[in-house]
Design an enzyme around this catalytic site. Sequence first.
Site, PDB file in Angstrom:
ATOM      1  N   LYS A  61      62.751  35.878  28.697  1.00 54.80           N
ATOM      2  CA  LYS A  61      62.688  35.046  29.566  1.00 54.80           C
ATOM      3  C   LYS A  61      61.488  36.124  30.675  1.00 54.80           C
ATOM      4  O   LYS A  61      60.207  36.096  30.852  1.00 54.80           O
ATOM      5  CB  LYS A  61      63.097  35.175  30.785  1.00 54.80           C
ATOM      6  CG  LYS A  61      63.248  35.586  31.897  1.00 54.80           C
ATOM      7  CD  LYS A  61      63.096  34.199  32.683  1.00 54.80           C
ATOM      8  CE  LYS A  61      62.877  34.111  34.209  1.00 54.80           C
ATOM      9  NZ  LYS A  61      62.779  32.585  35.035  1.00 54.80           N
ATOM     10  N   THR A  66      67.925  36.500  36.371  1.00 55.98           N
ATOM     11  CA  THR A  66      67.231  36.814  35.581  1.00 55.98           C
ATOM     12  C   THR A  66      67.389  38.727  36.081  1.00 55.98           C
ATOM     13  O   THR A  66      66.940  39.034  36.935  1.00 55.98           O
ATOM     14  CB  THR A  66      65.757  37.175  36.271  1.00 55.98           C
ATOM     15  OG1 THR A  66      65.651  35.262  36.010  1.00 55.98           O
ATOM     16  CG2 THR A  66      64.783  37.630  34.960  1.00 55.98           C
ATOM     17  N   LYS A  78      59.123  41.299  40.238  1.00 54.35           N
ATOM     18  CA  LYS A  78      60.476  41.464  39.866  1.00 54.35           C
ATOM     19  C   LYS A  78      60.488  41.271  38.360  1.00 54.35           C
ATOM     20  O   LYS A  78      60.833  42.917  37.606  1.00 54.35           O
ATOM     21  CB  LYS A  78      61.654  40.703  41.011  1.00 54.35           C
ATOM     22  CG  LYS A  78      63.156  40.652  40.101  1.00 54.35           C
ATOM     23  CD  LYS A  78      64.063  39.833  40.043  1.00 54.35           C
ATOM     24  CE  LYS A  78      65.141  40.057  39.697  1.00 54.35           C
ATOM     25  NZ  LYS A  78      66.112  39.120  39.540  1.00 54.35           N
TER      26      LYS A  78
HETATM   27  P1  NAD Z   1      69.810  34.198  46.042  1.00 50.56           P
HETATM   28  O1  NAD Z   1      68.802  35.797  46.889  1.00 50.56           O
HETATM   29  O2  NAD Z   1      69.494  33.331  46.767  1.00 50.56           O
HETATM   30  O3  NAD Z   1      71.039  34.133  45.948  1.00 50.56           O
HETATM   31  C1  NAD Z   1      71.724  35.301  44.962  1.00 50.56           C
HETATM   32  C2  NAD Z   1      73.288  34.742  45.399  1.00 50.56           C
HETATM   33  O4  NAD Z   1      74.288  35.700  44.560  1.00 50.56           O
HETATM   34  C3  NAD Z   1      73.369  34.449  47.574  1.00 50.56           C
HETATM   35  O5  NAD Z   1      73.451  34.084  47.744  1.00 50.56           O
HETATM   36  C4  NAD Z   1      74.100  36.136  47.183  1.00 50.56           C
HETATM   37  O6  NAD Z   1      74.538  35.990  48.810  1.00 50.56           O
HETATM   38  C5  NAD Z   1      75.158  35.783  46.122  1.00 50.56           C
HETATM   39  N1  NAD Z   1      75.356  37.145  45.704  1.00 50.56           N
HETATM   40  C6  NAD Z   1      75.134  38.701  45.740  1.00 50.56           C
HETATM   41  N2  NAD Z   1      75.741  40.054  45.428  1.00 50.56           N
HETATM   42  C7  NAD Z   1      77.362  39.210  45.294  1.00 50.56           C
HETATM   43  C8  NAD Z   1      78.410  38.930  44.841  1.00 50.56           C
HETATM   44  N3  NAD Z   1      78.957  40.344  44.472  1.00 50.56           N
HETATM   45  N4  NAD Z   1      79.018  38.536  45.379  1.00 50.56           N
HETATM   46  C9  NAD Z   1      79.186  36.648  45.275  1.00 50.56           C
HETATM   47  N5  NAD Z   1      77.869  36.586  44.959  1.00 50.56           N
HETATM   48  C10 NAD Z   1      76.876  37.092  45.495  1.00 50.56           C
HETATM   49  O7  NAD Z   1      68.475  34.193  44.791  1.00 50.56           O
HETATM   50  P2  NAD Z   1      67.824  33.130  43.786  1.00 50.56           P
HETATM   51  O8  NAD Z   1      66.797  33.102  44.229  1.00 50.56           O
HETATM   52  O9  NAD Z   1      68.836  32.055  43.500  1.00 50.56           O
HETATM   53  O10 NAD Z   1      67.713  34.098  42.158  1.00 50.56           O
HETATM   54  C11 NAD Z   1      68.990  33.871  41.470  1.00 50.56           C
HETATM   55  C12 NAD Z   1      69.006  34.818  40.344  1.00 50.56           C
HETATM   56  O11 NAD Z   1      67.840  33.281  39.571  1.00 50.56           O
HETATM   57  C13 NAD Z   1      67.960  35.570  40.518  1.00 50.56           C
HETATM   58  O12 NAD Z   1      68.155  37.171  39.448  1.00 50.56           O
HETATM   59  C14 NAD Z   1      66.125  34.963  40.685  1.00 50.56           C
HETATM   60  O13 NAD Z   1      65.037  36.426  39.595  1.00 50.56           O
HETATM   61  C15 NAD Z   1      66.787  34.335  39.339  1.00 50.56           C
HETATM   62  N6  NAD Z   1      65.619  33.041  39.216  1.00 50.56           N
HETATM   63  C16 NAD Z   1      65.401  32.402  40.884  1.00 50.56           C
HETATM   64  C17 NAD Z   1      63.954  31.697  40.472  1.00 50.56           C
HETATM   65  C18 NAD Z   1      63.325  30.969  41.806  1.00 50.56           C
HETATM   66  O14 NAD Z   1      62.306  30.312  42.179  1.00 50.56           O
HETATM   67  N7  NAD Z   1      64.065  31.181  42.725  1.00 50.56           N
HETATM   68  C19 NAD Z   1      63.726  31.043  39.338  1.00 50.56           C
HETATM   69  C20 NAD Z   1      64.020  31.589  38.125  1.00 50.56           C
HETATM   70  C21 NAD Z   1      65.417  32.550  38.020  1.00 50.56           C
END
Ligand code: NAD
Length: 290
Positions: free
Chosen positions: A162, A87, A237
Site C-alpha cells: 500500500k 492503513t 499520511k
Molecule cells: P474515519 O475517520 O472516517 O473512520 C475511522 C473510524 O474509527 C471513526 O468512525 C472513529 O470514530 C473510529 N475509531 C477511532 N478510534 C476507535 C476506537 N478506539 N474504537 C472504535 N472505533 C474507533 O476514516 P476512514 O476514511 O474510514 O479511514 C479508515 C482507514 O482507511 C484509515 O486508516 C485510512 O487511511 C484508510 N483509507 C481511507 C481511504 C479514504 O478514502 N477515506 C482510502 C483508503 C484507505
Amino acid sequence: MKIGFIGLGNMGGPMAANLAKAGHEVIGFDRVQVSIEGVALAGSGAEAAAGADVVITMLPNGEILRAVADEVVPAMAAGATLVDCSTVDVDSARAVADQANSAGLRFVDAPVSGGIGGASAGTLTFMAGGTTDAFATAEPLFTIMGQKAVHCGDAGAGQAAKICNNMILGVTMIGTCEAFALADKLGLDRQKMFDVVSTSSGYSWTMNAYCPAPGVGPQSPADNDYRPGFAAELMLKDLRLSQQAATSADADTPMGQLAEALYARFVEDEDGQGKDFSAMLPRFVSRRRG
Ligand code: NAD
C-alpha cells in the site's frame, strides 16, 4: 460467518453494510454513535469481538490499532481471524500480527485502495499480508467488499504494498502537476498537453485517469473545484508512512522524501487541507521558481 467490525467511519461503515447485505451476521463497534444498515451494535470492541469467527478493524492509525488490539485479542476465540483493513505503519501491522498469533489467532493486514466510492460499491482492492491459511479465511469477505485481493506475502506485506503504491502516486501527481504548470508558462494548451502525454511515455494514472487540470481528460476532482476524491492530508499520511518505513528499512527514497515535504507544506502551511491531492496543480501555477 459471525463478524465483529470495529471502526465504522467513512470506509468501515459501508464495508460492514456490504457484509451484512451478503448475509453475514455483523456486530459493529465505533467509539462514536453510528447507525449502519443491517449491522447490530455492541457496547465495546471486546463485546463485538467475543464469539466472532472474524474481526475486522478499519481505524485511523497504527497507535489506535495497537490499543484496539490490546482490548480485542484477549476477547477473541482461539482459531478466529483478525483482519486489519486500516492503513497503518508496517511495524504496527507486524506487532499486532505477533500479538494475535501468540494468542492462537490468525492475522491478516489488508489495507485497501478505492476510497469511499469503492467501499460503498464493494469494488475495493485489498492488498494482504499473512499466512496462506489466514488469507484463505478472509478472502471470501474481500470478494464481498471488493473486486480484487492480492496476497502479497507474510504479515506486513499488505501495508508495504500500500505505501509503495501510494509513494508512486504522490510522486507522480507532483510530477504531472509541475509539468502542467510549466506547460502553462510555455504557452502550451492544456488539452494539447493531455493529448500528447496521455499517449506518450509520460502517461500515468494521474494524467490519464485522474487528470489534475479542470476540463481536461476524464471527470476528476479537478472538475469539482478540487473537492476530494482523495484528500491531500490522506496522501500526506501515506507518504509519512512510506518515509517511516524507509527509515526503518534503511532505504534511499529521495523522491518520496521530497513528496512528503511538499504535501506537508501544502497541507500545513498553504491551505491544502481538505482539498483533493491533485490541487497541487493550482499550487504550482500560483508560484514562481524558488
Ligand atoms: P474515519 O475517520 O472516517 O473512520 C475511522 C473510524 O474509527 C471513526 O468512525 C472513529 O470514530 C473510529 N475509531 C477511532 N478510534 C476507535 C476506537 N478506539 N474504537 C472504535 N472505533 C474507533 O476514516 P476512514 O476514511 O474510514 O479511514 C479508515 C482507514 O482507511 C484509515 O486508516 C485510512 O487511511 C484508510 N483509507 C481511507 C481511504 C479514504 O478514502 N477515506 C482510502 C483508503 C484507505
